[in-house]
Structure formats: structure tokens, C-alpha cells
Design a protein around this motif. Structure first.
Motif, PDB file in Angstrom:
ATOM      1  N   THR A 242       0.844  -1.203   0.000  1.00 43.69           N
ATOM      2  CA  THR A 242       0.000   0.000   0.000  1.00 43.69           C
ATOM      3  C   THR A 242       0.877   1.250   0.000  1.00 43.69           C
ATOM      4  O   THR A 242       0.581   2.230  -0.689  1.00 43.69           O
TER       5      THR A 242
ATOM      6  N   GLY B 188      -4.741  -1.674  -6.598  1.00 45.61           N
ATOM      7  CA  GLY B 188      -5.389  -1.006  -5.478  1.00 45.61           C
ATOM      8  C   GLY B 188      -6.136   0.229  -5.917  1.00 45.61           C
ATOM      9  O   GLY B 188      -6.882   0.209  -6.909  1.00 45.61           O
ATOM     10  N   ASN B 189      -5.910   1.312  -5.209  1.00 46.34           N
ATOM     11  CA  ASN B 189      -6.588   2.581  -5.511  1.00 46.34           C
ATOM     12  C   ASN B 189      -5.860   3.424  -6.545  1.00 46.34           C
ATOM     13  O   ASN B 189      -6.305   4.524  -6.870  1.00 46.34           O
TER      14      ASN B 189
ATOM     15  N   ARG C  57      -7.711   5.204  -9.346  1.00 42.52           N
ATOM     16  CA  ARG C  57      -8.626   6.241  -8.871  1.00 42.52           C
ATOM     17  C   ARG C  57      -7.875   7.468  -8.330  1.00 42.52           C
ATOM     18  O   ARG C  57      -8.373   8.583  -8.382  1.00 42.52           O
ATOM     19  N   MET C  58      -6.676   7.224  -7.828  1.00 41.84           N
ATOM     20  CA  MET C  58      -5.893   8.331  -7.245  1.00 41.84           C
ATOM     21  C   MET C  58      -5.163   9.152  -8.296  1.00 41.84           C
ATOM     22  O   MET C  58      -4.587  10.187  -7.988  1.00 41.84           O
TER      23      MET C  58
END
Ligand SMILES: [Zn+2]
Length: 320
Positions: free
Chosen positions: A233, A263-264, A267-268
Motif C-alpha cells: 500500500t 489497489g486505488n 482512482r488516485m
């Protein structure tokens, strides 16, 4: 067939049988087919466009190698997961038709990595924690630079001509056609991606260094912290931050890696995740490279120049 004293002796047909050639990737197989034409029968050693670092050696593969007239591989450790183990078992005495030598360095084994000049990313130091599939001889994914595939094609033409000198004119003519097609395509692709020169991209695995090198792109980083390792992460957060700063628009992800590992990150950031194999599959080398260039161009909103020699179908794009 000759009959001698009542015993039937097989007579070697005058180069009637095509050369049986085993290739480790669909891209190499495609180039050998294009140049070899009817003189070759090319079979794949592996299941196709799959993660080369995860291919396991199998008895069926050993059988193919034993029966082959010649072997064509990428080299630089691209086939590290299976080929050294298989070649050790093949052994020279063990080989089939014509007692050919497909072992590493053998006269019937063409290693593409020998014809690409200086490999990229040769590690200066092999430390602990260098990764699971670290590439100790340098980055072996040279097929992502089409100019290097041109180098390979020259070597392939000469290799086939040595194996079957009587067909060397055919090989030369086929090579000339193929090379002219690719040269025209490379010019087109270079024009298309020229506005992206100097832009940064992110890739999942370290498979695209030669692609970046070919088109003047900068690899900002990989999703894998080290080759073969899943991202943490923390690593993803750091990567997202620098991607925002550098306005990275393109992330290349092979279909054999799970998108969930990102992961994100999508979107980030403002990135387009382009899912494409780092090698050609059934579509052939030129079509695959065309898909790759088209997908990259789409991520940057670059219109295809009018000079298009062929219209390329697009690669699957997962969106933002
Ligand atoms: Zn790799």
C-alpha cells in the motif's frame, strides 16, 4: 525407399520436409514463419502469450525439443523458468532428426538476445532483495522495441540459410518483404508517438524498458516494487504521488497480472490502464506492436497521422 538385401532403408528426401523449428514465444514464431515460409514448420514450446516467468518445464516440452531441428529463444534469461532445465535434459546425444544441437550456444539454437547490442538495465550489483525474477543479464524483454525485432529478423534469415542453404534465396526474399513492412510501420509509429516524446509512463512489471527506449518515453516506475514482488500500500501511495506530479497518463499491465494489485492507484491518478501482453499472441508481431502504439496514443489523445500504412485494431483499454 531403397531395398538392399530385402531390408527397406529410408532415403533422406531432398529437402522435402520443412525444418521443424521450436520457438519460445509467439512473436519469435511469427518472425520465423514469415521468413521461413513453406520451408519451416514452427511450433511453440510454451502455451503462447503467457507470463514467461511462470512457465513450468514439462515432459511434452522436452519431447518437442528432442524432435526439433532447431530452437529459437529470446535469451537474457527470458526463459529462465523452464528452458535451462529442459536443455540440460535434452543433451546433444539425445537429439532427434539429424542429431541437431539445440543446447545453449549450439549451432541449431538461435538466441535473439545475442543480436540486440547492449541489453538495458544490466544490474551493477546483485544484492539481497533484488526481487523474485530479477533479470541478472539485463532486461530480457527486448521484443518490445520493434527495431530490435528487425535485428533479430536479420539473424533469423542467416540462421535459416545456414540450416538450409538451398533455400537461402527464399529466406532473403521473405525477409526483405517483412523488413520493408516493419520499417514502414516503425516510421508511422514514430510519427504517431512523437508528441509523447519525453513523457513518463508507469508499468506493472519491468517489461517495457525497450518500448520506452524505442519511443523516447520515460519509465517513472513500476507497480511491482521489485520484479516479481507484489506492491505494498505504501509503495502504491508513493507511486501515485509521483504519477500525479509527472501527470502520468499511461499504465501498462499484462493480462497475467491481477488488476486488483493496483489497489486505488487508478482512482488516485489520471492514468489510463492499458491491459496488453508484453509479447504478441496469435495476431502476429506487427499487429501486436500496432495495438500497443495505438493504445498508448489513445491514452495521450494523439490522433493517428494520415500516413497510416494499415489501420490497427485497438488493444483492450480498461479506462481510468
Ligand atoms: Zn521480466
Amino acid at each position: 525407399m531403397m531395398i538392399a538385401g530385402g531390408v527397406a532403408l529410408p532415403v533422406e528426401p531432398a529437402s522435402a520436409d520443412p525444418l521443424e523449428i521450436i520457438a519460445t514465444t509467439p512473436g519469435l514464431a511469427d518472425v520465423i514463419r514469415q521468413i521461413g515460409g513453406d520451408e519451416v514448420d514452427v511450433k511453440l514450446l510454451t502455451p503462447g502469450a503467457v507470463d514467461p516467468h511462470k512457465v513450468m518445464p514439462k515432459a511434452s516440452m522436452l519431447l518437442k525439443l528432442k524432435r526439433a531441428d532447431a530452437l529459437v529463444s529470446m535469451g537474457l534469461g527470458f526463459e529462465h523458468a523452464y528452458l535451462p532445465a529442459l536443455l540440460e535434459k535434452v543433451g546433444r546425444a539425445d537429439l532427434g532428426r539429424g542429431a541437431t544441437d539445440v543446447s545453449t550456444g549450439g549451432s541449431h539454437h538461435l538466441v535473439g538476445g545475442d543480436f540486440i547490442g547492449q541489453p538495458l538495465e544490466v544490474p551493477t550489483q546483485l544484492g539481497r532483495g533484488a526481487g523474485v525474477d530479477v533479470h541478472p543479464l539485463g532486461n530480457p524483454h527486448w521484443n518490445t522495441n520493434p527495431a530490435l525485432m528487425q535485428n533479430f529478423a536479420v539473424a533469423a534469415r542467416d540462421f535459416l540459410s545456414k540450416l538450409r542453404p538451398e533455400a537461402s534465396e527464399t529466406f532473403s526474399a521473405n525477409w526483405r518483404d517483412w523488413d520493408a513492412d516493419l520499417t514502414a510501420q516503425i516510421t508511422h509509429w514514430q510519427t504517431w508517438l512523437a508528441p509523447a516524446h519525453g513523457r513518463s509512463i508507469v508499468t506493472y512489471h519491468r517489461s517495457w524498458a525497450y518500448f520506452a527506449d524505442a519511443f523516447g518515453l520515460v519509465i517513472l516506475g513500476e507497480v511491482e516494487p521489485k520484479p516479481g514482488m507484489s506492491p505494498t500500500t505504501r509503495h502504491l501511495a508513493q507511486l501515485a504521488k509521483s504519477m500525479q506530479q509527472q501527470q502520468v497518463k499511461l499504465l501498462l499491465l499484462e493480462p497475467w497480472y491481477s488488476e486488483s494489485k493496483l489497489g486505488n492507484l487508478p482512482r488516485m491518478t489520471d492514468v489510463a490502464v492499458v491491459k496488453i501482453a508484453s509479447m504478441s499472441g496469435k495476431q502476429g508481431y506487427l499487429a501486436w506492436m500496432g495495438e500497443l502504439v495505438a493504445a498508448a496514443a489513445r491514452a495521450w489523445g494523439l490522433e493517428e497521422p494520415q500516413s497510416s500504412p494499415l489501420t490497427q485494431p485497438g488493444a483492450q483499454e480498461l479506462g481510468k
